[in-house]
Scaffold this motif. Structure first.
Motif, PDB file in Angstrom:
ATOM      1  N   ALA A 112       3.704  11.723   1.253  1.00 52.46           N
ATOM      2  CA  ALA A 112       3.310  10.374   0.886  1.00 52.46           C
ATOM      3  C   ALA A 112       4.549   9.501   0.739  1.00 52.46           C
ATOM      4  CB  ALA A 112       2.510  10.377  -0.414  1.00 52.46           C
ATOM      5  N   VAL A 113       4.346   8.210   0.946  1.00 56.14           N
ATOM      6  CA  VAL A 113       5.411   7.230   0.731  1.00 56.14           C
ATOM      7  C   VAL A 113       4.805   6.066  -0.031  1.00 56.14           C
ATOM      8  CG1 VAL A 113       5.036   6.196   3.022  1.00 56.14           C
ATOM      9  CG2 VAL A 113       7.199   5.805   1.814  1.00 56.14           C
ATOM     10  N   ASN A 114       5.461   5.652  -1.127  1.00 57.95           N
ATOM     11  CA  ASN A 114       4.903   4.535  -1.874  1.00 57.95           C
ATOM     12  C   ASN A 114       5.446   3.213  -1.342  1.00 57.95           C
ATOM     13  OD1 ASN A 114       7.442   4.085  -3.082  1.00 57.95           O
ATOM     14  ND2 ASN A 114       6.924   5.334  -4.865  1.00 57.95           N
ATOM     15  N   LYS A 115       4.968   2.121  -1.919  1.00 55.52           N
ATOM     16  CA  LYS A 115       5.320   0.800  -1.392  1.00 55.52           C
ATOM     17  C   LYS A 115       6.793   0.477  -1.605  1.00 55.52           C
ATOM     18  CE  LYS A 115       3.556  -1.430  -5.591  1.00 55.52           C
ATOM     19  NZ  LYS A 115       2.520  -2.359  -6.125  1.00 55.52           N
ATOM     20  N   ARG A 143      -4.706   5.632   3.176  1.00 54.14           N
ATOM     21  CA  ARG A 143      -4.160   4.679   2.207  1.00 54.14           C
ATOM     22  C   ARG A 143      -4.471   5.161   0.812  1.00 54.14           C
ATOM     23  NH1 ARG A 143      -5.142  -0.764   0.213  1.00 54.14           N
ATOM     24  NH2 ARG A 143      -7.308  -0.148  -0.168  1.00 54.14           N
ATOM     25  N   LYS A 144      -3.466   5.228  -0.031  1.00 58.14           N
ATOM     26  CA  LYS A 144      -3.625   5.710  -1.398  1.00 58.14           C
ATOM     27  C   LYS A 144      -4.086   4.571  -2.292  1.00 58.14           C
ATOM     28  CE  LYS A 144      -1.247   8.678  -4.723  1.00 58.14           C
ATOM     29  NZ  LYS A 144      -1.598   7.992  -5.961  1.00 58.14           N
ATOM     30  N   THR A 200       9.361   8.850  -1.591  1.00 58.00           N
ATOM     31  CA  THR A 200       8.651   9.844  -0.790  1.00 58.00           C
ATOM     32  C   THR A 200       8.344  11.108  -1.591  1.00 58.00           C
ATOM     33  OG1 THR A 200      10.748  10.706   0.050  1.00 58.00           O
ATOM     34  CG2 THR A 200       9.647   9.019   1.362  1.00 58.00           C
ATOM     35  N   SER A 212       0.823  -1.205   0.000  1.00 55.71           N
ATOM     36  CA  SER A 212       0.000   0.000   0.000  1.00 55.71           C
ATOM     37  C   SER A 212       0.857   1.255   0.000  1.00 55.71           C
ATOM     38  CB  SER A 212      -0.910   0.023   1.230  1.00 55.71           C
ATOM     39  OG  SER A 212      -1.827  -1.041   1.225  1.00 55.71           O
ATOM     40  N   ASP A 213       0.478   2.216  -0.846  1.00 63.67           N
ATOM     41  CA  ASP A 213       1.045   3.553  -0.750  1.00 63.67           C
ATOM     42  C   ASP A 213       0.279   4.303   0.334  1.00 63.67           C
ATOM     43  OD1 ASP A 213       1.332   3.959  -4.388  1.00 63.67           O
ATOM     44  OD2 ASP A 213       2.494   2.761  -2.956  1.00 63.67           O
ATOM     45  N   ARG A 266       8.122   4.515   6.715  1.00 62.85           N
ATOM     46  CA  ARG A 266       7.221   3.396   6.949  1.00 62.85           C
ATOM     47  C   ARG A 266       7.983   2.221   7.529  1.00 62.85           C
ATOM     48  NH1 ARG A 266       4.375   2.210   1.688  1.00 62.85           N
ATOM     49  NH2 ARG A 266       3.638   0.351   2.791  1.00 62.85           N
ATOM     50  N   TYR A 269      -7.351   8.712  -2.146  1.00 64.37           N
ATOM     51  CA  TYR A 269      -7.191   7.908  -0.942  1.00 64.37           C
ATOM     52  C   TYR A 269      -8.538   7.328  -0.521  1.00 64.37           C
ATOM     53  CZ  TYR A 269      -2.537   9.886  -0.627  1.00 64.37           C
ATOM     54  OH  TYR A 269      -1.234  10.233  -0.905  1.00 64.37           O
ATOM     55  N   GLY A 327      -0.229   8.042   2.848  1.00 60.97           N
ATOM     56  CA  GLY A 327      -0.021   9.471   2.863  1.00 60.97           C
ATOM     57  C   GLY A 327      -0.481  10.116   4.153  1.00 60.97           C
TER      58      GLY A 327
END
Length: 121
Positions: free
Chosen positions: A50-53, A97-98, A57, A32-33, A71, A108, A35
């Protein structure tokens, strides 16, 4: 049942620091990405970070260089380290969760209840 629970907010003086945590359950966190958003009184909810999987960032210009998102997949938790806080950072901070493309709230799908951050001058 998906749950996102934020903590770590509080009252801090200008120039101080806080670390927000968002513990998640019920979703595949590692895939999950995630934010952080914030909403000040009388204003719209706005993107913060935000931070992606993959660990990439992204930051709003207003917080770049002061805030750090991270994360911990083992703990299904996303963090927001906030340094050099300013009175204009005062807001309720939400993690989410994005699910879709984009950086607005409509991208989200799951949200926490929020945690209050107040920065005094």
């Amino acid at each position: 049942q998906v749950q996102l629970v934020e903590s770590g907010g509080g009252l801090v003086q200008s120039g101080g620091s806080l670390r927000l945590s968002c513990v998640t359950s019920g979703l595949t966190f590692s895939n999950s990405d995630m934010g952080w958003f914030r909403q000040a009184p009388g204003k719209e909810r706005e993107f913060v970070a935000a931070v992606n999987k993959f660990g990439g960032t992204y930051y709003a210009d207003a917080v770049k260089g002061r805030f750090t998102i991270s994360r911990d997949n083992a703990r299904s938790t996303v963090y927001l380290q906030m340094n050099s806080l300013k009175p204009e950072d005062t807001a309720v901070y939400y993690c989410a969760r994005k699910r879709f493309t984009g950086m607005t709230t409509s991208a989200y799908d799951y949200w926490g209840q929020g945690t209050q951050v107040t920065v005094s001058s």
